[in-house]
Design a protein around this motif. Structure first.
Motif, PDB file in Angstrom:
ATOM      1  N   LEU A  92       7.148  70.776  48.710  1.00  0.00           N
ATOM      2  CA  LEU A  92       6.015  69.850  48.715  1.00  0.00           C
ATOM      3  C   LEU A  92       4.952  70.254  47.704  1.00  0.00           C
ATOM      4  CD1 LEU A  92       5.653  69.275  52.553  1.00  0.00           C
ATOM      5  CD2 LEU A  92       6.281  67.544  50.848  1.00  0.00           C
ATOM      6  N   CYS A  93       4.665  71.535  47.631  1.00  0.00           N
ATOM      7  CA  CYS A  93       3.650  72.022  46.700  1.00  0.00           C
ATOM      8  C   CYS A  93       4.095  71.852  45.249  1.00  0.00           C
ATOM      9  CB  CYS A  93       3.301  73.471  47.004  1.00  0.00           C
ATOM     10  SG  CYS A  93       2.393  73.660  48.557  1.00  0.00           S
ATOM     11  N   ALA A  94       5.389  72.004  44.992  1.00  0.00           N
ATOM     12  CA  ALA A  94       5.900  71.799  43.638  1.00  0.00           C
ATOM     13  C   ALA A  94       5.782  70.331  43.228  1.00  0.00           C
ATOM     14  CB  ALA A  94       7.353  72.266  43.556  1.00  0.00           C
ATOM     15  N   ILE A  95       6.051  69.429  44.166  1.00  0.00           N
ATOM     16  CA  ILE A  95       5.968  68.003  43.866  1.00  0.00           C
ATOM     17  C   ILE A  95       4.520  67.566  43.692  1.00  0.00           C
ATOM     18  CG2 ILE A  95       6.355  65.695  44.837  1.00  0.00           C
ATOM     19  CD1 ILE A  95       8.969  66.847  46.024  1.00  0.00           C
ATOM     20  N   LYS A  96       3.633  68.099  44.515  1.00  0.00           N
ATOM     21  CA  LYS A  96       2.212  67.742  44.454  1.00  0.00           C
ATOM     22  C   LYS A  96       1.440  68.844  43.714  1.00  0.00           C
ATOM     23  CE  LYS A  96       0.676  64.584  46.605  1.00  0.00           C
ATOM     24  NZ  LYS A  96       0.416  63.186  46.236  1.00  0.00           N
ATOM     25  N   GLU A  97       1.959  69.248  42.571  1.00  0.00           N
ATOM     26  CA  GLU A  97       1.372  70.355  41.816  1.00  0.00           C
ATOM     27  C   GLU A  97      -0.066  70.083  41.372  1.00  0.00           C
ATOM     28  OE1 GLU A  97       3.848  71.056  38.444  1.00  0.00           O
ATOM     29  OE2 GLU A  97       3.729  68.996  37.748  1.00  0.00           O
ATOM     30  N   ASP A  98      -0.468  68.823  41.395  1.00  0.00           N
ATOM     31  CA  ASP A  98      -1.838  68.480  41.018  1.00  0.00           C
ATOM     32  C   ASP A  98      -2.829  68.727  42.166  1.00  0.00           C
ATOM     33  OD1 ASP A  98      -0.664  66.402  42.499  1.00  0.00           O
ATOM     34  OD2 ASP A  98      -2.062  64.924  41.694  1.00  0.00           O
ATOM     35  N   GLN A  99      -2.312  69.203  43.303  1.00  0.00           N
ATOM     36  CA  GLN A  99      -3.157  69.498  44.464  1.00  0.00           C
ATOM     37  C   GLN A  99      -2.933  70.945  44.913  1.00  0.00           C
ATOM     38  OE1 GLN A  99      -2.418  66.655  47.576  1.00  0.00           O
ATOM     39  NE2 GLN A  99      -2.908  64.913  46.283  1.00  0.00           N
ATOM     40  N   PRO A 100      -3.487  71.917  44.193  1.00  0.00           N
ATOM     41  CA  PRO A 100      -3.229  73.330  44.523  1.00  0.00           C
ATOM     42  C   PRO A 100      -3.717  73.733  45.915  1.00  0.00           C
ATOM     43  CG  PRO A 100      -4.942  73.128  42.854  1.00  0.00           C
ATOM     44  CD  PRO A 100      -4.376  71.757  43.060  1.00  0.00           C
ATOM     45  N   GLU A 101      -4.654  72.987  46.480  1.00  0.00           N
ATOM     46  CA  GLU A 101      -5.174  73.317  47.805  1.00  0.00           C
ATOM     47  C   GLU A 101      -4.239  72.847  48.932  1.00  0.00           C
ATOM     48  OE1 GLU A 101      -6.171  69.128  47.018  1.00  0.00           O
ATOM     49  OE2 GLU A 101      -6.290  70.932  45.809  1.00  0.00           O
ATOM     50  N   LEU A 102      -3.200  72.106  48.593  1.00  0.00           N
ATOM     51  CA  LEU A 102      -2.304  71.521  49.590  1.00  0.00           C
ATOM     52  C   LEU A 102      -1.676  72.584  50.493  1.00  0.00           C
ATOM     53  CD1 LEU A 102      -0.852  68.988  50.708  1.00  0.00           C
ATOM     54  CD2 LEU A 102       0.947  69.425  49.036  1.00  0.00           C
ATOM     55  N   ARG A 103      -1.195  73.678  49.920  1.00  0.00           N
ATOM     56  CA  ARG A 103      -0.496  74.718  50.692  1.00  0.00           C
ATOM     57  C   ARG A 103      -1.317  75.160  51.906  1.00  0.00           C
ATOM     58  NH1 ARG A 103       3.792  77.837  49.726  1.00  0.00           N
ATOM     59  NH2 ARG A 103       3.872  77.179  47.552  1.00  0.00           N
ATOM     60  N   HIS A 104      -2.613  75.297  51.725  1.00  0.00           N
ATOM     61  CA  HIS A 104      -3.466  75.809  52.800  1.00  0.00           C
ATOM     62  C   HIS A 104      -3.724  74.783  53.887  1.00  0.00           C
ATOM     63  CE1 HIS A 104      -3.964  79.292  50.308  1.00  0.00           C
ATOM     64  NE2 HIS A 104      -4.397  78.533  49.314  1.00  0.00           N
ATOM     65  N   SER A 105      -3.479  73.516  53.587  1.00  0.00           N
ATOM     66  CA  SER A 105      -3.735  72.471  54.574  1.00  0.00           C
ATOM     67  C   SER A 105      -2.479  72.085  55.365  1.00  0.00           C
ATOM     68  CB  SER A 105      -4.305  71.226  53.890  1.00  0.00           C
ATOM     69  OG  SER A 105      -3.341  70.642  53.035  1.00  0.00           O
ATOM     70  N   LEU A 106      -1.326  72.637  54.998  1.00  0.00           N
ATOM     71  CA  LEU A 106      -0.072  72.270  55.661  1.00  0.00           C
ATOM     72  C   LEU A 106       0.150  73.088  56.934  1.00  0.00           C
ATOM     73  CD1 LEU A 106       2.296  71.963  52.577  1.00  0.00           C
ATOM     74  CD2 LEU A 106       1.146  70.135  53.818  1.00  0.00           C
ATOM     75  N   SER A 107       0.756  72.437  57.909  1.00  0.00           N
ATOM     76  CA  SER A 107       1.149  73.092  59.160  1.00  0.00           C
ATOM     77  C   SER A 107       2.393  72.368  59.671  1.00  0.00           C
ATOM     78  CB  SER A 107       0.023  72.999  60.188  1.00  0.00           C
ATOM     79  OG  SER A 107      -0.092  71.680  60.668  1.00  0.00           O
ATOM     80  N   PRO A 108       3.058  72.906  60.688  1.00  0.00           N
ATOM     81  CA  PRO A 108       4.237  72.212  61.226  1.00  0.00           C
ATOM     82  C   PRO A 108       3.943  70.792  61.705  1.00  0.00           C
ATOM     83  CG  PRO A 108       4.215  74.473  61.980  1.00  0.00           C
ATOM     84  CD  PRO A 108       2.895  74.242  61.274  1.00  0.00           C
ATOM     85  N   SER A 109       2.701  70.498  62.051  1.00  0.00           N
ATOM     86  CA  SER A 109       2.370  69.156  62.544  1.00  0.00           C
ATOM     87  C   SER A 109       1.890  68.202  61.445  1.00  0.00           C
ATOM     88  CB  SER A 109       1.296  69.253  63.634  1.00  0.00           C
ATOM     89  OG  SER A 109       0.111  69.801  63.100  1.00  0.00           O
ATOM     90  N   THR A 110       1.880  68.655  60.188  1.00  0.00           N
ATOM     91  CA  THR A 110       1.443  67.809  59.075  1.00  0.00           C
ATOM     92  C   THR A 110       2.363  66.596  58.939  1.00  0.00           C
ATOM     93  OG1 THR A 110       0.545  69.697  57.877  1.00  0.00           O
ATOM     94  CG2 THR A 110       1.030  67.742  56.586  1.00  0.00           C
ATOM     95  N   ASP A 111       1.771  65.413  58.877  1.00  0.00           N
ATOM     96  CA  ASP A 111       2.503  64.163  58.707  1.00  0.00           C
ATOM     97  C   ASP A 111       2.898  64.024  57.239  1.00  0.00           C
ATOM     98  OD1 ASP A 111       3.016  61.346  58.151  1.00  0.00           O
ATOM     99  OD2 ASP A 111       2.160  60.923  60.129  1.00  0.00           O
ATOM    100  N   LEU A 112       4.204  63.921  56.987  1.00  0.00           N
ATOM    101  CA  LEU A 112       4.688  63.872  55.608  1.00  0.00           C
ATOM    102  C   LEU A 112       4.273  62.606  54.880  1.00  0.00           C
ATOM    103  CD1 LEU A 112       8.211  65.404  56.202  1.00  0.00           C
ATOM    104  CD2 LEU A 112       6.393  66.397  54.828  1.00  0.00           C
ATOM    105  N   ASN A 113       4.036  61.529  55.590  1.00  0.00           N
ATOM    106  CA  ASN A 113       3.608  60.288  54.950  1.00  0.00           C
ATOM    107  C   ASN A 113       2.096  60.201  54.835  1.00  0.00           C
ATOM    108  OD1 ASN A 113       5.892  58.777  54.170  1.00  0.00           O
ATOM    109  ND2 ASN A 113       6.297  58.296  56.298  1.00  0.00           N
ATOM    110  N   ASN A 114       1.413  60.297  55.935  1.00  0.00           N
ATOM    111  CA  ASN A 114      -0.018  60.018  55.966  1.00  0.00           C
ATOM    112  C   ASN A 114      -0.893  61.178  55.489  1.00  0.00           C
ATOM    113  OD1 ASN A 114       0.450  57.415  56.990  1.00  0.00           O
ATOM    114  ND2 ASN A 114       0.714  58.268  59.026  1.00  0.00           N
ATOM    115  N   ASP A 115      -0.495  62.416  55.757  1.00  0.00           N
ATOM    116  CA  ASP A 115      -1.335  63.556  55.385  1.00  0.00           C
ATOM    117  C   ASP A 115      -1.112  64.031  53.949  1.00  0.00           C
ATOM    118  OD1 ASP A 115      -2.362  63.507  57.945  1.00  0.00           O
ATOM    119  OD2 ASP A 115      -1.045  65.084  58.687  1.00  0.00           O
TER     120      ASP A 115
END
Length: 91
Positions: free
Chosen positions: A9-32
């Motif tokens: 996910l982080c590789a695909i959304k490389e323009d959002q470096p802060e993404l890794r820190h916001s992910l958790s097992p409950s993260t919605d793959l579509n909406n979040d």
């Protein structure tokens, strides 16, 4: 498996470096995460390639994207299927 999906996910959304820190097992793959249609295709292909799993698109449903955890559960069900990916191919 969770860490690998986060890496993809982080590789695909490389323009959002802060993404890794916001992910958790409950993260919605579509909406979040907000993958567009091309990114979703890239994600699915990379998951198949890097996790060595054949996603059963006949069984795949929108609910499997409601969380990373739900997606992992779906992937585990795909891995346990012992049938060939292309049944009509003679080996």
């Amino acid at each position: 498996m969770y860490d690998k999906i986060v890496d993809i996910l982080c590789a695909i959304k490389e323009d959002q470096p802060e993404l890794r820190h916001s992910l958790s097992p409950s993260t919605d793959l579509n909406n979040d995460i907000g993958l567009d249609s091309l990114q979703m295709i890239q994600f699915m292909l990379k998951v198949e390639e890097q996790l060595n799993v054949a996603i059963d698109y006949d069984q795949f449903d929108y609910e499997h994207l409601e969380s990373i955890e739900a997606f992992i559960s779906f992937l585990k069900s795909c891995q346990s299927q012992a049938q060939p990916q292309y049944e009509d191919v003679q080996q």
